[in-house]
Motif scaffolding. Structure first.
Motif, PDB file in Angstrom:
ATOM      1  N   SER A   1      71.620  69.683 -44.446  1.00  0.00           N
ATOM      2  CA  SER A   1      70.627  68.986 -43.636  1.00  0.00           C
ATOM      3  C   SER A   1      69.854  70.050 -42.763  1.00  0.00           C
ATOM      4  CB  SER A   1      71.283  68.028 -42.861  1.00  0.00           C
ATOM      5  OG  SER A   1      71.615  66.925 -43.664  1.00  0.00           O
ATOM      6  N   PHE A   2      70.865  70.960 -42.080  1.00  0.00           N
ATOM      7  CA  PHE A   2      70.516  71.905 -41.272  1.00  0.00           C
ATOM      8  C   PHE A   2      69.343  72.870 -41.692  1.00  0.00           C
ATOM      9  CE2 PHE A   2      74.048  71.827 -37.871  1.00  0.00           C
ATOM     10  CZ  PHE A   2      73.604  70.746 -37.513  1.00  0.00           C
ATOM     11  N   THR A   3      69.587  73.467 -42.964  1.00  0.00           N
ATOM     12  CA  THR A   3      68.844  74.134 -43.735  1.00  0.00           C
ATOM     13  C   THR A   3      67.601  73.663 -44.123  1.00  0.00           C
ATOM     14  OG1 THR A   3      70.150  73.994 -45.784  1.00  0.00           O
ATOM     15  CG2 THR A   3      70.683  75.765 -44.585  1.00  0.00           C
ATOM     16  N   MET A   4      67.637  72.420 -44.382  1.00  0.00           N
ATOM     17  CA  MET A   4      66.163  71.711 -44.777  1.00  0.00           C
ATOM     18  C   MET A   4      65.484  71.497 -43.696  1.00  0.00           C
ATOM     19  SD  MET A   4      67.471  69.082 -47.754  1.00  0.00           S
ATOM     20  CE  MET A   4      65.745  68.548 -48.020  1.00  0.00           C
ATOM     21  N   GLU A   5      66.211  71.363 -42.491  1.00  0.00           N
ATOM     22  CA  GLU A   5      65.435  70.995 -41.276  1.00  0.00           C
ATOM     23  C   GLU A   5      64.662  72.388 -41.135  1.00  0.00           C
ATOM     24  OE1 GLU A   5      64.055  69.120 -37.784  1.00  0.00           O
ATOM     25  OE2 GLU A   5      65.691  68.183 -39.590  1.00  0.00           O
ATOM     26  N   VAL A   6      65.334  73.391 -41.166  1.00  0.00           N
ATOM     27  CA  VAL A   6      64.793  74.742 -40.898  1.00  0.00           C
ATOM     28  C   VAL A   6      63.594  74.968 -41.824  1.00  0.00           C
ATOM     29  CG1 VAL A   6      64.999  77.248 -40.869  1.00  0.00           C
ATOM     30  CG2 VAL A   6      66.714  75.923 -39.827  1.00  0.00           C
ATOM     31  N   GLU A   7      63.843  74.733 -43.050  1.00  0.00           N
ATOM     32  CA  GLU A   7      62.633  74.618 -43.894  1.00  0.00           C
ATOM     33  C   GLU A   7      61.429  74.098 -43.718  1.00  0.00           C
ATOM     34  OE1 GLU A   7      61.593  76.698 -47.577  1.00  0.00           O
ATOM     35  OE2 GLU A   7      63.318  77.033 -46.643  1.00  0.00           O
ATOM     36  N   LEU A   8      61.632  72.535 -43.388  1.00  0.00           N
ATOM     37  CA  LEU A   8      60.722  71.804 -43.241  1.00  0.00           C
ATOM     38  C   LEU A   8      59.937  72.093 -41.627  1.00  0.00           C
ATOM     39  CD1 LEU A   8      62.263  68.169 -44.234  1.00  0.00           C
ATOM     40  CD2 LEU A   8      60.482  69.750 -45.212  1.00  0.00           C
ATOM     41  N   GLU A   9      60.692  72.038 -40.671  1.00  0.00           N
ATOM     42  CA  GLU A   9      60.137  72.106 -39.054  1.00  0.00           C
ATOM     43  C   GLU A   9      60.085  73.839 -38.662  1.00  0.00           C
ATOM     44  OE1 GLU A   9      59.101  69.457 -37.915  1.00  0.00           O
ATOM     45  OE2 GLU A   9      59.942  68.049 -39.304  1.00  0.00           O
ATOM     46  N   GLY A  10      60.485  74.552 -39.481  1.00  0.00           N
ATOM     47  CA  GLY A  10      60.496  75.851 -39.055  1.00  0.00           C
ATOM     48  C   GLY A  10      61.472  76.332 -37.610  1.00  0.00           C
ATOM     49  N   ARG A  11      62.377  75.625 -37.508  1.00  0.00           N
ATOM     50  CA  ARG A  11      63.286  75.643 -36.366  1.00  0.00           C
ATOM     51  C   ARG A  11      64.492  75.068 -36.592  1.00  0.00           C
ATOM     52  NH1 ARG A  11      63.137  71.061 -33.653  1.00  0.00           N
ATOM     53  NH2 ARG A  11      61.421  69.715 -33.672  1.00  0.00           N
ATOM     54  N   TRP A  12      65.621  75.538 -35.931  1.00  0.00           N
ATOM     55  CA  TRP A  12      66.777  74.699 -36.072  1.00  0.00           C
ATOM     56  C   TRP A  12      66.800  73.285 -35.260  1.00  0.00           C
ATOM     57  CZ3 TRP A  12      70.250  76.160 -39.408  1.00  0.00           C
ATOM     58  CH2 TRP A  12      70.445  77.456 -39.879  1.00  0.00           C
ATOM     59  N   PRO A  13      67.759  72.530 -35.619  1.00  0.00           N
ATOM     60  CA  PRO A  13      67.590  70.968 -35.243  1.00  0.00           C
ATOM     61  C   PRO A  13      67.642  70.934 -33.709  1.00  0.00           C
ATOM     62  CG  PRO A  13      68.888  70.793 -36.912  1.00  0.00           C
ATOM     63  CD  PRO A  13      68.524  72.370 -36.755  1.00  0.00           C
ATOM     64  N   TRP A  14      68.331  71.665 -32.906  1.00  0.00           N
ATOM     65  CA  TRP A  14      68.774  71.799 -31.622  1.00  0.00           C
ATOM     66  C   TRP A  14      67.658  72.631 -30.811  1.00  0.00           C
ATOM     67  CZ3 TRP A  14      72.018  73.814 -35.285  1.00  0.00           C
ATOM     68  CH2 TRP A  14      71.925  75.545 -35.316  1.00  0.00           C
ATOM     69  N   GLN A  15      66.854  73.417 -31.399  1.00  0.00           N
ATOM     70  CA  GLN A  15      65.887  74.086 -30.737  1.00  0.00           C
ATOM     71  C   GLN A  15      64.487  73.026 -30.429  1.00  0.00           C
ATOM     72  OE1 GLN A  15      64.861  77.203 -33.611  1.00  0.00           O
ATOM     73  NE2 GLN A  15      65.942  78.803 -32.052  1.00  0.00           N
ATOM     74  N   GLY A  16      64.114  73.355 -29.064  1.00  0.00           N
ATOM     75  CA  GLY A  16      63.077  72.494 -28.723  1.00  0.00           C
ATOM     76  C   GLY A  16      61.954  72.986 -29.606  1.00  0.00           C
TER      77      GLY A  16
ATOM     78  N   ARG B   1      61.971  65.165 -46.003  1.00  0.00           N
ATOM     79  CA  ARG B   1      62.129  64.208 -45.258  1.00  0.00           C
ATOM     80  C   ARG B   1      63.104  63.006 -45.823  1.00  0.00           C
ATOM     81  NH1 ARG B   1      57.205  63.803 -41.133  1.00  0.00           N
ATOM     82  NH2 ARG B   1      57.765  65.775 -40.170  1.00  0.00           N
ATOM     83  N   SER B   2      62.644  62.596 -47.259  1.00  0.00           N
ATOM     84  CA  SER B   2      63.369  61.659 -48.076  1.00  0.00           C
ATOM     85  C   SER B   2      64.736  62.189 -48.277  1.00  0.00           C
ATOM     86  CB  SER B   2      62.626  61.328 -49.183  1.00  0.00           C
ATOM     87  OG  SER B   2      61.369  60.808 -48.789  1.00  0.00           O
ATOM     88  N   ILE B   3      65.034  63.391 -48.653  1.00  0.00           N
ATOM     89  CA  ILE B   3      66.153  63.980 -48.954  1.00  0.00           C
ATOM     90  C   ILE B   3      67.244  63.869 -47.787  1.00  0.00           C
ATOM     91  CG2 ILE B   3      67.500  66.100 -49.597  1.00  0.00           C
ATOM     92  CD1 ILE B   3      64.900  66.710 -51.538  1.00  0.00           C
ATOM     93  N   LEU B   4      66.639  64.352 -46.852  1.00  0.00           N
ATOM     94  CA  LEU B   4      67.414  64.428 -45.376  1.00  0.00           C
ATOM     95  C   LEU B   4      67.887  62.857 -44.845  1.00  0.00           C
ATOM     96  CD1 LEU B   4      65.385  66.620 -43.128  1.00  0.00           C
ATOM     97  CD2 LEU B   4      67.832  67.269 -43.875  1.00  0.00           C
ATOM     98  N   LEU B   5      67.018  61.820 -45.030  1.00  0.00           N
ATOM     99  CA  LEU B   5      67.251  60.618 -44.548  1.00  0.00           C
ATOM    100  C   LEU B   5      68.438  60.242 -45.728  1.00  0.00           C
ATOM    101  CD1 LEU B   5      67.295  58.083 -43.079  1.00  0.00           C
ATOM    102  CD2 LEU B   5      65.365  57.130 -44.169  1.00  0.00           C
ATOM    103  N   GLY B   6      68.373  60.329 -47.113  1.00  0.00           N
ATOM    104  CA  GLY B   6      69.239  59.959 -47.749  1.00  0.00           C
ATOM    105  C   GLY B   6      70.595  60.855 -47.974  1.00  0.00           C
ATOM    106  N   LEU B   7      70.620  61.957 -47.451  1.00  0.00           N
ATOM    107  CA  LEU B   7      71.904  62.545 -47.295  1.00  0.00           C
ATOM    108  C   LEU B   7      72.704  61.785 -45.948  1.00  0.00           C
ATOM    109  CD1 LEU B   7      70.928  66.379 -47.567  1.00  0.00           C
ATOM    110  CD2 LEU B   7      72.827  65.140 -48.918  1.00  0.00           C
ATOM    111  N   GLU B   8      71.906  61.479 -44.986  1.00  0.00           N
ATOM    112  CA  GLU B   8      72.620  60.548 -43.910  1.00  0.00           C
ATOM    113  C   GLU B   8      73.476  59.750 -44.571  1.00  0.00           C
ATOM    114  OE1 GLU B   8      73.114  61.975 -40.924  1.00  0.00           O
ATOM    115  OE2 GLU B   8      71.611  63.800 -41.542  1.00  0.00           O
TER     116      GLU B   8
END
Length: 132
Positions: free
Chosen positions: A101-116, A59-66
């Motif tokens: 960011s998308f691949t890290m989101e999948v790695e962290l949350e187990g789903r794509w960002p646009w999925q519920g 999450r720190s990396i994702l926020l820093g990337l933004e």
């Protein structure tokens, strides 16, 4: 007559881009350090804290990337005579960082960002319809 003002505006915009870049790097470094300290503090009590540690660092990396993407955009727009090459480089940087960011989101949350949210990630107080 406007040249001195434009030079000042470009300098201010470049400083804003630099501030965003520095902020992004600090978020990543400080976030990773705080996550590591929290992990080490919980490590002896519970061996399953690695997943939380990994999530917090991610999450720190994702926020820093933004912030880093924002800095790139600002600096590219602030170029006095932007060229097509500058726009292509910016597009490539944004695409790479967005893919990260998308691949890290999948790695962290187990789903794509646009999925519920899935039923497995819903809190126990939520029913099957996803409402609280």
């Amino acid at each position: 007559m406007l040249a001195p003002y434009l030079a000042n505006i470009h300098a201010i915009i470049n400083i804003a881009g630099l501030i965003l870049d520095v902020t992004g790097v600090l978020i990543i470094v400080i976030g990773a350090a705080l996550s590591t300290l929290a992990y080490l503090a919980r490590w002896r009590q519970n061996a399953l804290t690695y997943r939380g540690y990994r999530r917090d660092v991610g999450r720190s990396i994702l926020l820093g990337l933004e912030f880093l993407v924002g800095g790139d955009i600002i600096r590219t727009v602030s170029v006095e005579h932007p060229s097509l090459e500058n726009v292509f480089v910016l597009g490539l940087i944004v695409m790479i960082r967005t893919a990260m960011s998308f691949t890290m989101e999948v790695e962290l949350e187990g789903r794509w960002p646009w999925q519920g949210r899935t039923l497995e990630t819903q809190s126990p107080s939520e029913d099957e319809s996803g409402q609280s």
